[in-house]
Design an enzyme around this catalytic site. Structure first.
Site, PDB file in Angstrom:
ATOM      1  N   TYR A 106      36.509  31.342  15.491  1.00 38.90           N
ATOM      2  CA  TYR A 106      36.673  31.466  16.943  1.00 38.90           C
ATOM      3  C   TYR A 106      37.913  32.282  17.309  1.00 38.90           C
ATOM      4  CZ  TYR A 106      33.088  28.583  19.191  1.00 38.90           C
ATOM      5  OH  TYR A 106      31.904  28.109  19.704  1.00 38.90           O
TER       6      TYR A 106
ATOM      7  N   ASP B  21      43.436  22.526  16.362  1.00 40.16           N
ATOM      8  CA  ASP B  21      43.865  23.889  16.074  1.00 40.16           C
ATOM      9  C   ASP B  21      45.349  24.142  16.298  1.00 40.16           C
ATOM     10  OD1 ASP B  21      41.510  24.979  15.077  1.00 40.16           O
ATOM     11  OD2 ASP B  21      40.688  25.325  17.057  1.00 40.16           O
TER      12      ASP B  21
END
Length: 640
Positions: A386, A298
């Protein structure tokens, strides 16, 4: 305002970098700027800086030509307004630049225009009217050594449906369908279709209108500081309770702490030169061909800072708050300001120290206690499904802690309702939440009372019964120095309470022992993907809880500078292979931590926060409890 070498980039500096590159002939109509960050000076240069000294500012820029797929990295001297370094990237060996924001919509459009994808949707009973409510997700492709993918800039796209624009698409995955998207040629390179599976129908909304009446028995909770907070902020220089540090925010790592030190008497003693969350991998456990490639990096692929939220008072932070904006570059290399990116506030965290003296006959000083307060420096970022809150905590007793809070929505896949799988939890009829891991990696450039540091692995050791241990009750502590880079990858060991102590062999406390700070882990499983797998090659940092390496300014990230579609082998494993000496020198600690997430029913449709982190505790750094000088709390809440 006085400039400092570690100040965040300004809007003018980002604009200057683009102008210099354009004047050098490096910018055209199809040029994009996936990453623009400060080129930080060497730690010794920064340590030597004094107010009033001239400041040389440089910026590192990653560029991408969308028309050709060719990428490059550049260094621009902002002070001299000159291009000082330029290198084209070889995509297969070097990896790809991070994913652009504009590529999110581009991926969606390419997939939806593909005739094979539309036929596959029709085979699932999804007609043209419904396709408008589909979401084709822009997911990092990884690297699997396929010749047809070599050198291409790719995304892999899963498909989800929505009942309307407000619906949660992760409630309705379209299983068995993966589109490999070539972003340069703007076409679907390959469509994998393993056959129709019913799309889960149950709604996954969590807004108040659909979750029933709100509770009515929750009374107001107010946090007030009538005289304001106890910290002071001068530009990006922060002071609080003997702590001093500098704050930074960049597109890739988000929040960065620089020059963290604590005042001890008349002396400001350094602890960390730099601290940041440098990477986080989210590998998934499903072996199905439609999902066995899923692993996100990420920070390196999507950029933690670029995806940060604009925080809201009373929702994301509570109390007497100070916010800091972040100035970042957009896809075109132009500055953009994210308001309220970083939150500063204080929190009461309960008891710090207390003693009831049962031998005090007068009773006047028989009970003495002090409450603990911490400074919280935080930001929140959203990466697809998320949301992550990242929190640095500074305590009055010299402790530093970090916490990552995961929330948001679990990623989903579909099966026949009631069908079990050993790799996921069914959270709604036919809706599976796959098992996965969140493997964070903190970069800690340590400077414990100076730059010459050594790491010792410390653990409790049971001693065998014998003449020196007649009752068998004895145990001791074993400290083993980590002396070489080849031995720098270490594992946590909860059974012996293993920690890692960073000592300064040249500085001593009043007991004649080297001063130190100890890294206390919260050990969880490391990477569970098989050795030799694509995930294991690309997320090699997550095969150890700790890596100790020699500090070097070019060693920025545990998985290398360009992890998007990188084949693996860059970063900490390459540095460890150099087998450099690690004693009494400049060190970086790379600490892996995080949960292995086996989703629960309670994680759907939106997941309660799951926290994980680590602690840095002074260990003989001070000569006694450094919080003895705290005043007693006033007010009726303490005195009855």
């Amino acid at each position: 305002m006085e400039r400092h070498p570690l100040d965040p980039l300004t809007a003018d500096e980002i604009s200057t970098a683009r102008t210099v590159l354009a004047e050098a002939g490096k910018v055209g109509d199809t040029t994009r700027f996936p990453l623009v960050v400060l080129d930080e000076p060497d730690r010794h240069t920064v340590a030597a800086h004094r107010p009033g000294d001239p400041v040389v500012r440089r910026v590192r820029v990653t560029l991408l030509d969308r028309a050709t797929g060719v990428s490059a990295e550049a260094v621009v001297d902002l002070t001299a307004r000159a291009l000082v370094a330029w290198r084209e990237l070889a995509a297969e060996e070097d990896g790809q630049p991070p994913i652009l924001f504009e590529e999110y919509e581009l991926c969606d459009a390419i997939v939806k225009a593909d005739p094979d994808w539309r036929r596959a949707m029709a085979d699932r009973g999804i007609d043209d009217a419904t396709i408008g409510r589909a979401v084709a997700t822009p997911l990092a492709a990884g690297h699997f050594g396929r010749p047809e993918e070599s050198g291409r800039r790719l995304l892999r796209s899963l498909t989800f449906l929505r009942c309307d624009e407000t619906d949660n698409p992760f409630a309705h995955p379209v299983a068995g369908l993966v589109a490999d998207v070539d972003l340069t040629e703007r076409r679907v390179l390959r469509l994998l279709d393993t056959g129709p599976v019913p799309v889960p129908a149950e709604c996954g909304r969590y807004d108040p209108a659909r979750t029933g009446p709100a509770r009515t028995d929750l009374r107001p909770l107010e946090i007030t500081q009538p005289e304001g907070p106890s910290f002071t902020l001068d530009g990006h220089h922060l002071r609080w309770q003997n702590w001093e540090l500098r704050l930074d925010f960049n597109a890739r790592e988000g929040l960065v702490l620089h020059q963290v030190g604590i005042r001890d008497g008349e002396r400001l003693r350094p602890v960390l030169h730099r601290a940041a969350l440098a990477e986080m991998a989210v590998p998934y456990a499903e072996p199905d061909p439609g999902r066995n490639w899923v692993c996100y990096l990420d920070a390196g692929e999507y950029l933690l800072g670029r995806n940060a939220n604009a925080l809201r008072r009373g929702c994301d932070c509570l109390g007497e708050i100070r916010y800091l904006d972040a100035v970042l570059s957009d896809d075109l290399g132009r500055p953009e300001t994210l308001p309220n990116a970083v939150c500063l506030h204080e929190e009461d965290t309960g008891l710090l120290w207390k003693h009831t003296n049962i031998f005090d006959a007068t009773g006047e000083t028989s009970v003495v206690s002090r409450r603990s307060r911490r400074l919280v420096i935080s930001y929140i970022t959203t990466l697809g499904n998320y949301d992550y809150g990242f929190y640095w905590y500074l305590y009055q007793d010299g402790t530093i802690a970090f916490e990552a809070k995961s929330t948001g929505i679990v990623q989903t896949s579909a099966t026949e309702p009631g069908q079990s799988t050993p790799h996921a939890t069914e959270v709604a009829p036919g809706l599976q939440a796959p098992y996965h891991q969140h493997l964070f990696c903190a970069r800690l450039d340590v400077a414990v009372d100076g730059f010459g540091n050594t790491v010792e692995e410390v653990e409790a050791v049971r001693l065998p019964p014998g003449e020196d241990n007649p009752n068998g009750n004895a145990f001791t502590v074993r400290a083993t120095p980590v002396t070489s880079g080849a031995d720098g990858g270490r594992l946590a060991k909860p059974a012996s309470g293993r920690t890692w102590r960073v000592v300064n062999p040249a500085r001593f406390n009043r007991m004649g022992r080297p001063v130190a700070y100890t890294l206390v882990p919260q050990p969880n499983p490391l990477l569970l993907a098989a050795p030799g797998s694509s995930v294991a090659r690309r997320v090699a940092y997550a095969t150890r809880h700790l890596w100790v390496t020699r500090y070097a300014p070019e060693r920025r990230y545990p998985d290398g500078d360009h992890p998007n579609q990188h084949p693996g082998g860059a970063g900490v494993t390459a540095w460890a292979a150099a087998d450099e000496p690690l004693e009494n020198t400049d060190l970086t600690l790379w600490h892996t931590f995080g949960p292995t997430h086996l989703p629960r029913l309670e994680d759907w449709p939106v997941m309660p926060v799951d926290g994980t982190g680590f602690t840095l505790r002074p260990t003989g750094f001070f000569d006694r409890n450094p919080a003895l000088d705290l005043p007693p709390e006033g007010g009726a809440h303490c005195h009855g």
